[in-house]
Every structure is written in C-alpha cells, then in structure tokens.
Design an enzyme around this catalytic site. Structure first.
Site, PDB file in Angstrom:
ATOM      1  N   TYR A 215       0.708  -1.254   0.070  1.00 36.66           N
ATOM      2  CA  TYR A 215       0.085  -0.073   0.001  1.00 36.66           C
ATOM      3  C   TYR A 215       0.858   1.363  -0.078  1.00 36.66           C
ATOM      4  O   TYR A 215       2.010   1.160  -0.541  1.00 36.66           O
ATOM      5  CB  TYR A 215      -0.828  -0.139   1.305  1.00 36.66           C
ATOM      6  CG  TYR A 215      -1.875   0.890   1.334  1.00 36.66           C
ATOM      7  CD1 TYR A 215      -3.018   0.891   0.428  1.00 36.66           C
ATOM      8  CD2 TYR A 215      -2.123   1.609   2.608  1.00 36.66           C
ATOM      9  CE1 TYR A 215      -4.058   1.999   0.604  1.00 36.66           C
ATOM     10  CE2 TYR A 215      -3.258   2.584   2.469  1.00 36.66           C
ATOM     11  CZ  TYR A 215      -4.267   2.558   1.628  1.00 36.66           C
ATOM     12  OH  TYR A 215      -5.016   3.585   1.860  1.00 36.66           O
ATOM     13  N   ARG A 268      -5.945  10.164 -11.166  1.00 34.05           N
ATOM     14  CA  ARG A 268      -5.222  10.704  -9.946  1.00 34.05           C
ATOM     15  C   ARG A 268      -4.718   9.881  -8.884  1.00 34.05           C
ATOM     16  O   ARG A 268      -5.333   9.443  -7.969  1.00 34.05           O
ATOM     17  CB  ARG A 268      -6.383  11.785  -9.434  1.00 34.05           C
ATOM     18  CG  ARG A 268      -5.751  13.000  -8.281  1.00 34.05           C
ATOM     19  CD  ARG A 268      -5.268  12.215  -7.030  1.00 34.05           C
ATOM     20  NE  ARG A 268      -6.304  12.179  -6.131  1.00 34.05           N
ATOM     21  CZ  ARG A 268      -6.355  10.955  -5.266  1.00 34.05           C
ATOM     22  NH1 ARG A 268      -5.523  10.209  -5.081  1.00 34.05           N
ATOM     23  NH2 ARG A 268      -7.217  11.076  -4.396  1.00 34.05           N
ATOM     24  N   LYS A 286      -5.469  -1.626  -2.279  1.00 31.47           N
ATOM     25  CA  LYS A 286      -6.790  -1.456  -1.613  1.00 31.47           C
ATOM     26  C   LYS A 286      -7.430  -2.717  -1.284  1.00 31.47           C
ATOM     27  O   LYS A 286      -7.822  -2.923  -0.010  1.00 31.47           O
ATOM     28  CB  LYS A 286      -7.727  -0.482  -2.235  1.00 31.47           C
ATOM     29  CG  LYS A 286      -7.059   0.908  -2.305  1.00 31.47           C
ATOM     30  CD  LYS A 286      -7.561   1.719  -1.052  1.00 31.47           C
ATOM     31  CE  LYS A 286      -6.775   3.142  -1.409  1.00 31.47           C
ATOM     32  NZ  LYS A 286      -7.029   4.058  -0.006  1.00 31.47           N
ATOM     33  N   GLU A 357     -11.847   4.736  -6.887  1.00 28.31           N
ATOM     34  CA  GLU A 357     -10.622   5.468  -5.991  1.00 28.31           C
ATOM     35  C   GLU A 357      -9.734   6.031  -7.000  1.00 28.31           C
ATOM     36  O   GLU A 357      -9.565   5.620  -8.277  1.00 28.31           O
ATOM     37  CB  GLU A 357      -9.947   3.830  -5.856  1.00 28.31           C
ATOM     38  CG  GLU A 357      -8.712   4.034  -4.760  1.00 28.31           C
ATOM     39  CD  GLU A 357      -9.277   4.622  -3.336  1.00 28.31           C
ATOM     40  OE1 GLU A 357     -10.117   4.008  -2.549  1.00 28.31           O
ATOM     41  OE2 GLU A 357      -8.459   5.348  -2.731  1.00 28.31           O
ATOM     42  N   ASP A 358      -9.350   7.176  -6.553  1.00 28.67           N
ATOM     43  CA  ASP A 358      -8.365   7.990  -7.289  1.00 28.67           C
ATOM     44  C   ASP A 358      -8.661   8.397  -8.722  1.00 28.67           C
ATOM     45  O   ASP A 358      -8.158   8.218  -9.674  1.00 28.67           O
ATOM     46  CB  ASP A 358      -6.946   7.389  -7.207  1.00 28.67           C
ATOM     47  CG  ASP A 358      -6.431   7.142  -5.814  1.00 28.67           C
ATOM     48  OD1 ASP A 358      -6.887   7.443  -4.992  1.00 28.67           O
ATOM     49  OD2 ASP A 358      -5.312   6.764  -5.828  1.00 28.67           O
ATOM     50  N   ASP A 380     -14.020   6.553  -2.093  1.00 27.88           N
ATOM     51  CA  ASP A 380     -13.146   6.350  -0.947  1.00 27.88           C
ATOM     52  C   ASP A 380     -12.242   7.815  -0.516  1.00 27.88           C
ATOM     53  O   ASP A 380     -12.308   8.212   0.366  1.00 27.88           O
ATOM     54  CB  ASP A 380     -12.177   5.321  -1.337  1.00 27.88           C
ATOM     55  CG  ASP A 380     -11.319   5.137  -0.097  1.00 27.88           C
ATOM     56  OD1 ASP A 380     -11.737   5.152   1.275  1.00 27.88           O
ATOM     57  OD2 ASP A 380     -10.146   4.774  -0.264  1.00 27.88           O
ATOM     58  N   ASP A 381     -12.149   8.512  -1.700  1.00 30.67           N
ATOM     59  CA  ASP A 381     -11.183   9.573  -1.569  1.00 30.67           C
ATOM     60  C   ASP A 381     -11.961  10.769  -0.882  1.00 30.67           C
ATOM     61  O   ASP A 381     -11.520  11.379  -0.176  1.00 30.67           O
ATOM     62  CB  ASP A 381     -10.391   9.976  -2.801  1.00 30.67           C
ATOM     63  CG  ASP A 381      -9.636   8.962  -3.104  1.00 30.67           C
ATOM     64  OD1 ASP A 381      -8.582   8.593  -2.440  1.00 30.67           O
ATOM     65  OD2 ASP A 381      -9.993   8.358  -4.444  1.00 30.67           O
ATOM     66  N   ASN A 513      -0.283  11.447  -0.285  1.00 34.13           N
ATOM     67  CA  ASN A 513       0.419  10.306  -0.515  1.00 34.13           C
ATOM     68  C   ASN A 513       0.993  10.267  -1.976  1.00 34.13           C
ATOM     69  O   ASN A 513       0.672  11.236  -2.608  1.00 34.13           O
ATOM     70  CB  ASN A 513      -0.540   9.203  -0.288  1.00 34.13           C
ATOM     71  CG  ASN A 513      -0.961   8.816   1.074  1.00 34.13           C
ATOM     72  OD1 ASN A 513      -0.134   9.117   2.078  1.00 34.13           O
ATOM     73  ND2 ASN A 513      -2.126   8.961   1.062  1.00 34.13           N
TER      74      ASN A 513
HETATM   75  N1  LIG Z   1      -4.370  10.207   3.804  1.00 33.68           N
HETATM   76  C1  LIG Z   1      -5.520   9.807   3.135  1.00 33.68           C
HETATM   77  O1  LIG Z   1      -6.062   8.918   3.579  1.00 33.68           O
HETATM   78  C2  LIG Z   1      -5.689  10.325   1.812  1.00 33.68           C
HETATM   79  C3  LIG Z   1      -4.905  11.061   1.022  1.00 33.68           C
HETATM   80  N2  LIG Z   1      -5.098  11.493   0.006  1.00 33.68           N
HETATM   81  C4  LIG Z   1      -4.125  12.432  -0.876  1.00 33.68           C
HETATM   82  O2  LIG Z   1      -4.597  13.744  -1.103  1.00 33.68           O
HETATM   83  C5  LIG Z   1      -4.070  14.403  -2.060  1.00 33.68           C
HETATM   84  C6  LIG Z   1      -5.194  14.974  -2.908  1.00 33.68           C
HETATM   85  O3  LIG Z   1      -6.049  14.242  -3.233  1.00 33.68           O
HETATM   86  P1  LIG Z   1      -7.067  14.734  -4.276  1.00 33.68           P
HETATM   87  O4  LIG Z   1      -8.184  15.812  -3.166  1.00 33.68           O
HETATM   88  O5  LIG Z   1      -8.252  13.649  -4.757  1.00 33.68           O
HETATM   89  O6  LIG Z   1      -6.718  15.477  -5.370  1.00 33.68           O
HETATM   90  P2  LIG Z   1      -7.070  16.523  -6.222  1.00 33.68           P
HETATM   91  O7  LIG Z   1      -6.126  16.560  -7.486  1.00 33.68           O
HETATM   92  O8  LIG Z   1      -8.495  16.541  -6.397  1.00 33.68           O
HETATM   93  O9  LIG Z   1      -6.757  18.056  -5.337  1.00 33.68           O
HETATM   94  C7  LIG Z   1      -5.736  18.541  -4.940  1.00 33.68           C
HETATM   95  C8  LIG Z   1      -5.792  19.887  -4.366  1.00 33.68           C
HETATM   96  O10 LIG Z   1      -4.784  20.465  -4.009  1.00 33.68           O
HETATM   97  C9  LIG Z   1      -4.665  21.797  -4.549  1.00 33.68           C
HETATM   98  N3  LIG Z   1      -3.345  22.294  -4.662  1.00 33.68           N
HETATM   99  C10 LIG Z   1      -2.456  21.858  -5.449  1.00 33.68           C
HETATM  100  N4  LIG Z   1      -1.179  22.691  -5.204  1.00 33.68           N
HETATM  101  C11 LIG Z   1      -1.335  23.298  -3.739  1.00 33.68           C
HETATM  102  C12 LIG Z   1      -0.640  24.020  -3.187  1.00 33.68           C
HETATM  103  N5  LIG Z   1       0.682  24.506  -3.523  1.00 33.68           N
HETATM  104  N6  LIG Z   1      -1.121  24.780  -2.130  1.00 33.68           N
HETATM  105  C13 LIG Z   1      -2.608  24.382  -1.850  1.00 33.68           C
HETATM  106  N7  LIG Z   1      -3.296  23.641  -2.310  1.00 33.68           N
HETATM  107  C14 LIG Z   1      -2.642  23.121  -3.645  1.00 33.68           C
HETATM  108  C15 LIG Z   1      -5.426  21.637  -5.676  1.00 33.68           C
HETATM  109  O11 LIG Z   1      -5.608  23.026  -6.276  1.00 33.68           O
HETATM  110  C16 LIG Z   1      -6.583  21.050  -5.781  1.00 33.68           C
HETATM  111  O12 LIG Z   1      -7.562  21.648  -5.071  1.00 33.68           O
HETATM  112  C17 LIG Z   1      -3.374  13.296  -2.853  1.00 33.68           C
HETATM  113  O13 LIG Z   1      -2.011  13.266  -2.690  1.00 33.68           O
HETATM  114  C18 LIG Z   1      -3.958  11.794  -2.125  1.00 33.68           C
HETATM  115  O14 LIG Z   1      -2.782  10.825  -2.177  1.00 33.68           O
HETATM  116  C19 LIG Z   1      -6.298  11.473  -0.869  1.00 33.68           C
HETATM  117  C20 LIG Z   1      -7.219  10.570  -0.344  1.00 33.68           C
HETATM  118  C21 LIG Z   1      -7.021  10.139   1.119  1.00 33.68           C
HETATM  119  C1  LIG Z   2      -5.064   6.895   0.633  1.00 40.09           C
HETATM  120  C2  LIG Z   2      -5.621   7.162  -0.429  1.00 40.09           C
HETATM  121  O1  LIG Z   2      -6.721   6.899  -0.845  1.00 40.09           O
HETATM  122  C3  LIG Z   2      -5.021   8.232  -1.564  1.00 40.09           C
HETATM  123  O2  LIG Z   2      -4.027   8.829  -1.157  1.00 40.09           O
HETATM  124  O3  LIG Z   2      -5.754   8.455  -2.460  1.00 40.09           O
HETATM  125 MG   LIG Z   3      -7.138   7.166  -2.849  1.00 38.93          MG
END
Ligand SMILES: NC(=O)C1=CN([C@@H]2O[C@H](COP(=O)(O)OP(=O)(O)OC[C@H]3O[C@@H](n4cnc5c(N)ncnc54)[C@H](O)[C@@H]3O)[C@@H](O)[C@H]2O)C=CC1
Ligand SMILES: CC(=O)C(=O)O
Ligand SMILES: [Mg+2]
Length: 671
Positions: A215, A268, A286, A357-358, A380-381, A513
C-alpha cells in the site's frame, strides 16, 4: 451454535496465534460451564485434540446441562491428518453420552470444491498450497509426483517465507530506499501470484511491516513503474476499445461471486497524477487491505482498471506503456464507458460493492452523484478520508476531492457534536488550493468548492489567493490539514507559524501520499512547530525522538482505517446503497475509538496492528446504521430481522465471525 463466550475465547486465541493453547484457554477462561450450552474445542493435533477433549470432559460439572460440544478441528491441524478423522478422534475419548452431543462445526473452512486437477491447481494461487499438499490430497487431485515428496506444514512454509524476507532486508541494508522497497514488493508479489493463502496470512500477521509495501508509499512507486514491472495480470481491464462488450466481458472473470470491487480510471493516483493503466496497482493494494483488515474473501474481490486513455505525455511516449495510447475520453464519451461498466457489474453481481478510487476530482464528484442512489458504491477519497480527519478541522489545504470530502463531512459531524449550527462551524474552516485562499472573488470557482469560499469582508486582513503562510499567521489555526498532493508545502516558515496557534495542541496533518508528496515530514513538523503538536500523515513515518525520553507520536491519517469497515459492514448488512448515515457511523466509530488519555499523548488512532479489530467495530457501526435506516436486507442465512435483533456486541461478534481467515482448506475435486 456457539455461545458468545466461547466464540470470543476462540476468536481471541486465533487472533493471538496461541494455536495450541486455544482449547486450554477455553478451559481456563471464566466460562460458566453450567450455563454454557455449547463448548468449543479446538483440536490442534491428534494427541492434543484427544487430550483436550478428555480434559474437558473432566472439567465439565456433573450437573451441567450441556447440550452440545462444538469441535473445531482443522483450523490448525497438521496437514497429514484429515480434518474429520481428527475431529472424531478428538471426540472418541469422550464418554458415549457426550460424544453423541458433539457437533462438527462449519465455522472453520470446510472442504473446498475445486474444478481442476494436477498442474492447473498448482498454477492457481487460490488453491495452491505449494509443498503443503498432504499426500492424500496429492492422490485425490492428481498431484503425486508433481511436487517434491516431503510435505511441509503451513507454519513451516510461513517461517521459510519470513526468513527469506528478513534476509532480503539484511542483505539490502544501505541500498537506495526505492530499490529496497521494490525488492520487498517483488518478493511479496511473487507469493501473491503463487499462493494466496500463505500470502494473506503473512500479510495479516505482519500488517504494520507490509502495509507500506503493498500500500502507500511503495504502491505509488509500483504504479509509476508498472509497465516495466508487469509479469502477470491481476484483476480486470476495461478499455475505451471495449465499448459495447462489457456485459459479456464481465463473465470472463472466473469467480462466481464478487463482493468487493475497487475501480480506478488512473487519473489521480495518490499525489502522483495521471498514471493511466498503471494505476491498477491502487485497486490491487486497496483490496489487499480489504482482505487483511476486513477479512473479505480474496476469491470474491476484483480490482478493476477503466482505461479511457491518459493525458500523461511521458507515458504516451513510453514504448513499454501497457495502456491505450490515446488522450483521455471526456464528457459523455467518458461517462458512457463508466455507465456501461457499472451496468455490467450490477447485472452479474447485483450485490457487489464498488469503491471508486483515485478519480480526478471532476469525475470523482460527478460519478458519486450519478451512481450513489442506483448502485452500492462509494468514493473512498471523498467519503472514506473524512473520518480519519475528524479530530477537528479549522484550516484546510487542498480543495480537491479529498479535501472537500473531509470538509463536508467534518462540518456536518462537528456541528452535530458541538451543537453549533453548520454555518458557525463552516465559518471556522478556510480552504486553499494551488491559487491560495479561496474567496468569493475567485474567478471560475469549482462548484464543489464554492460553498466554502470566504466573503472577503469576513476575513479581514486576508485577500483572495492569500498564501499558506499569510493564512496561518493571520488565523493561528488549531488544525492544518494538507490534502494538496504537493510535497513540502508545509515548509519551515508555515510550520514555525503554527507555533503561534491558538491551540495548546495544534494538529498538523500532512495527508498527501505517497511519502514524497506529504506536505511535511514528521521530523520537520515537530522540529519547527514544536513538541506539543499532534501529527498525522497519509503515509507512515517513524515516531520522532524529541530528546529527554520524549517521543513525537506519528499517526497514520489514512482512509485505510475506514474503507475496509465501510465495505464489510455494507456487505453484511445487505444494503443496496451506502448512505451518509452509514459513512458517518463509520467515522464516528473511529473518532470514539481512542481514550482521552491517549489523545492527550497525541495518539489519535489505534495501531495498524489491530486493524482487524478496528474494522470489526467500524463494520458493525456501518451495519447497525444500515439497520437503523431500514436498508439492511441481510446477507447469506442472516435476514434483516435477525440483524435488527442483534445487540451492539452481538453485531461486532457477527461481523468478526464473518471475516475470512487464511488457512488451507481440504480440496475436493468435482468435475
Ligand atoms: N491520507 C489519506 O487517507 C488520503 C490522502 N489523499 C491524498 O490527498 C492528495 C489530494 O487528493 P485529491 O484531493 O483527490 O486530489 P485533487 O487533485 O482532487 O486535489 C488537489 C487539490 O490540491 C490543491 N493544490 C495543489 N497545489 C497546491 C498548493 N501548492 N497549495 C495548496 N493547495 C494546492 C489543488 O488546487 C486541488 O484543489 C493526494 O496526494 C492523495 O494521495 C487522498 C485521499 C485519502
Ligand atoms: C489513501 C488514498 O486513498 C489516497 O492517497 O488517494
Ligand atoms: Mg485514494
């Protein structure tokens, strides 16, 4: 058949891996044998089993109104001895009156029907036991002579694998981290491809060590290099070229029943962007967590890639790239592919749960709205990530699918818990994206972000597009949440500004991540923001040594704490949709898991080692929410009325009992 106490004792002994002491712990437990209707007996091997049965009889009070003894045999029996004979031997030492009251429980994996023979079995990871096939089974299945003669026990195979894994660790010390992680992934992947039972057993027992390999973060590296690493397919691939064919293609999948599907379009992948078909690693990872944490039967899972092209120019130019070499489909063309896939899945397996997912944000929201009332699905996201961040959100960076999902659910939950209205809570949340603070002045604002845009007159001293440092300095937030996908944006200056937070225990969540995309490292967070912070990260970091014996605790703020329970609870409830109420129940269950004392120490989530227990609780919370909403239609033999009658502990026990656990089942051939 088994009463709750006995079930619990057996479950504990299985969980603690005290195989040989299982029945003894049953005897030593405080079971009120007078009241017990059934007694469970785990026979570990012939002598032990018989001995245990004998001892049990001696310890049963004369006036006990015993109605039956449940013999659990075969769980840990030596492979040379057929299960039923063993169980009978174990009971043969009992007096005749008691023997007549023995039941042979099906709580253990009964014989497993297989429709193949010989090498076909050896090449099928669902059934393969490698050198573990007992001689009788080799005869039955036409395997004699196809394996080295010595039969190796499951435990011995397990030790052998772990030894080779540990020596890999030793031999690669000092080598670049990425290549070591990939080597670890390869050795696990080879086992996965060869022998799923052993693979899932080592995964369950070593989840803390292996989750970072199968993962996040290593799965990100695997996806980036997928076309080069590819050896064998896993899961299904539906591409834009398959339009019109999906309804028949879905029948190419060999399993009769599928419970859990994780679907991506690769647009993504973590914070790594568009990886096209290479994103298949994420559904695979996952679903591995589903099996390990939720005990979903691996024969009933399906990782799926919807390949609608990629906009990643590097991949399009890569001669090794295994996906469609075309730009991504857009608009109606795109949606028609997803529609066709969803219809096909639903036709073959109407009860299968589909986890999106993603997906890039625009499709993540659109597909969620499109399907959530029609199919049993969730994103999930958007929906799974929220619960892990519910500790309190006042500042948020990243206005994407994850960031907005967290905000929506957190505002709802926080207003309910605090008794404040939603507007009051929302006013305390600030959203930034790549262009800085989002205000009503923003041009072309995304509709999903619009409700969180600030009116400039309410944010005195801040401007449209204010930078993170400006916002943090001005607001002194209690919580800084990173879901931006951009590594290092919580830089020294931002983290130092968090020292001025209005909270005595400010929380910093670098949730993006994989590790290199985390908004800051754990070490930097404690170094610059101070030792009093609470820290969470999407990918694991080591705890930080703060000196003087103090430790900066790292919490893995990852949706892996929730999605397995959401899937399992929904499955066992038999609900045909997943509602906000069910998701909220999952989030609140996790939020209430830790004690105040632990939270004071900065420990927000239980250890990943106990993920199966957490998932049982979360799953039960989801199931009960489905029951409360009158959505539970039941699963298998357990109907809605029985689900309704279950108390909370009974629901947890029911969920736990229904978790698949990897043991070799006796294989029986049928044409
Ligand atoms: N820890 C967890 O369980 C999870 C973590 N994530 C992580 O969250 C991240 C984003 O995922 P999503 O929201 O789906 O992606 P997304 O692409 O939909 O959104 C990313 C957002 O970040 C903003 N962004 C980009 N550069 C930036 C900066 N310099 N300053 C502030 N904001 C900025 C973008 O404008 C956009 O609004 C990924 O790295 C993903 O791995 C996502 C889901 C779960
Ligand atoms: C953990 C997860 O779902 C993500 O980083 O997109
Ligand atoms: Mg995800």
């Amino acid at each position: 058949m088994m009463n709750e106490q006995t079930t619990e004792v057996c479950r504990n002994s299985i969980r603690n891996d005290q195989k040989r002491t299982c029945a003894f712990s049953l005897l030593e437990s405080n079971l009120d044998l007078k009241r017990a209707n059934d007694i469970s007996l785990a026979a570990t091997n012939l002598d032990n089993g018989a001995g245990i049965a004998f001892q049990m009889e001696e310890s049963i009070p004369l006036d006990c109104e015993l109605t039956g003894i449940v013999i659990i045999a075969g769980l840990f029996v030596s492979e040379e001895k057929p299960m039923w004979r063993l169980a009978r031997c174990a009971s043969s030492n009992l007096s005749r009156s008691l023997r007549r009251r023995c039941f042979y429980t099906a709580a253990i994996p009964g014989p497993c029907i297989v429709h193949k023979r010989g090498t076909d079995i050896l090449h099928d990871p669902w059934f393969n036991k490698d050198t573990g096939f007992p001689l009788t089974e080799r005869d039955r299945l036409g395997l004699r002579g196809l394996l080295p003669p010595r039969v190796i026990s499951f435990e011995h195979q397990y030790d052998r694998f772990m030894e080779s894994y540990r020596s890999l660790e030793k031999n690669t010390q000092g080598q670049p981290h990425g290549s070591v992680s990939l080597a670890k992934w390869r050795i696990l992947n080879r086992l996965h491809d060869r022998n799923e039972t052993l693979y899932y057993r080592v995964l369950i027992d070593n989840i803390k060590d292996f989750a970072p390999i199968i993962y996040t973060p290593t799965v990100g590296l695997v996806c980036q290099n997928y076309s080069g690493l590819f050896r064998r397919p896993r899961g299904m691939y539906f591409s834009a070229k398959d339009k019109g064919e999906m309804m028949s293609m879905i029948y190419n999948w060999p399993a009769h029943q599928v419970d859990m599907i994780v679907l991506t379009d690769g647009s993504r992948i973590l914070g790594l962007g568009d990886l096209g078909v290479q994103g298949i690693g994420i559904p695979i990872g996952k679903l591995d967590i589903y099996v390990a944490a939720a005990g979903i039967n691996p024969q009933r899972i399906l990782p799926v890639m919807l390949d609608v092209g990629t906009n990643n120019q590097k991949l399009l130019e890569d001669p090794l790239y295994l996906g469609l070499r075309q730009p991504r489909l857009e608009g109606e063309e795109y949606l028609s592919i997803v529609d066709e896939f969803m219809e096909a899945v639903h036709t073959r397996w109407p009860k299968a749960i589909v986890q999106f997912e993603d997906f890039q944000m625009k499709w993540a929201f659109e597909t969620l709205q499109r399907y959530r009332k029609r199919f049993c699905m969730f994103n999930d996201d958007i929906q799974g990530t929220a619960g892990v961040a519910l500790a309190g959100v006042t500042g948020n960076m990243g206005a994407g699918s994850a960031g907005l999902g967290v905000l929506n659910m957190a505002i709802e939950a926080l207003s309910r818990m605090s008794g404040n209205n939603e507007m009051a809570v929302k006013n305390k949340c600030y959203l930034l994206d790549k262009d800085g603070l989002i205000t009503k002045e923003r041009k072309n604002i995304d509709p999903a972000a619009a409700p969180f845009a600030k009116d400039l007159k309410d944010v005195e001293g801040l401007r449209e597009g204010a930078s993170p440092i400006e916002v943090v300095k001005k607001l002194k937030p209690h919580v800084l949440l990173g879901l931006s996908g951009v590594g290092g944006i919580f830089n020294e200056e931002v983290l130092k500004a968090m020292r001025e937070s209005d909270s005595t225990k400010p929380a910093i969540f670098a949730m993006s991540n994989p590790t290199m995309n985390a908004e800051c490292t754990a070490a930097d967070a404690f170094k610059y923001a101070g030792p009093n912070i609470v820290f969470g990260s999407g990918s694991p970091f080591e705890d930080v040594d703060l000196g003087n014996g103090k430790v900066g605790h790292v919490n893995q703020a990852n949706n892996m704490y929730l999605f397995p329970g959401i899937g399992l609870g929904t499955l066992l409830s038999g609900a045909h949709i997943i509602t906000d109420g069910m998701l909220q129940a999952a989030a609140e269950c996790l939020a209430s898991y830790m004690t105040d004392e632990e939270i004071q120490k900065g420990i927000l989530y239980p250890s990943i080692d106990s993920i199966r227990d957490i998932t049982a609780e979360v799953g039960a919370a989801v199931l009960r929410a489905a029951v409360e909403e009158d959505l539970a239609e039941g699963h298998g033999d357990v109907g809605p009325r029985e689900l309704k009658q279950m108390s909370k502990p009974e629901t947890v026990a029911y969920v736990s009992r229904n978790m698949w656990f990897p043991v070799y089942s006796p294989l029986v051939h049928e044409k």
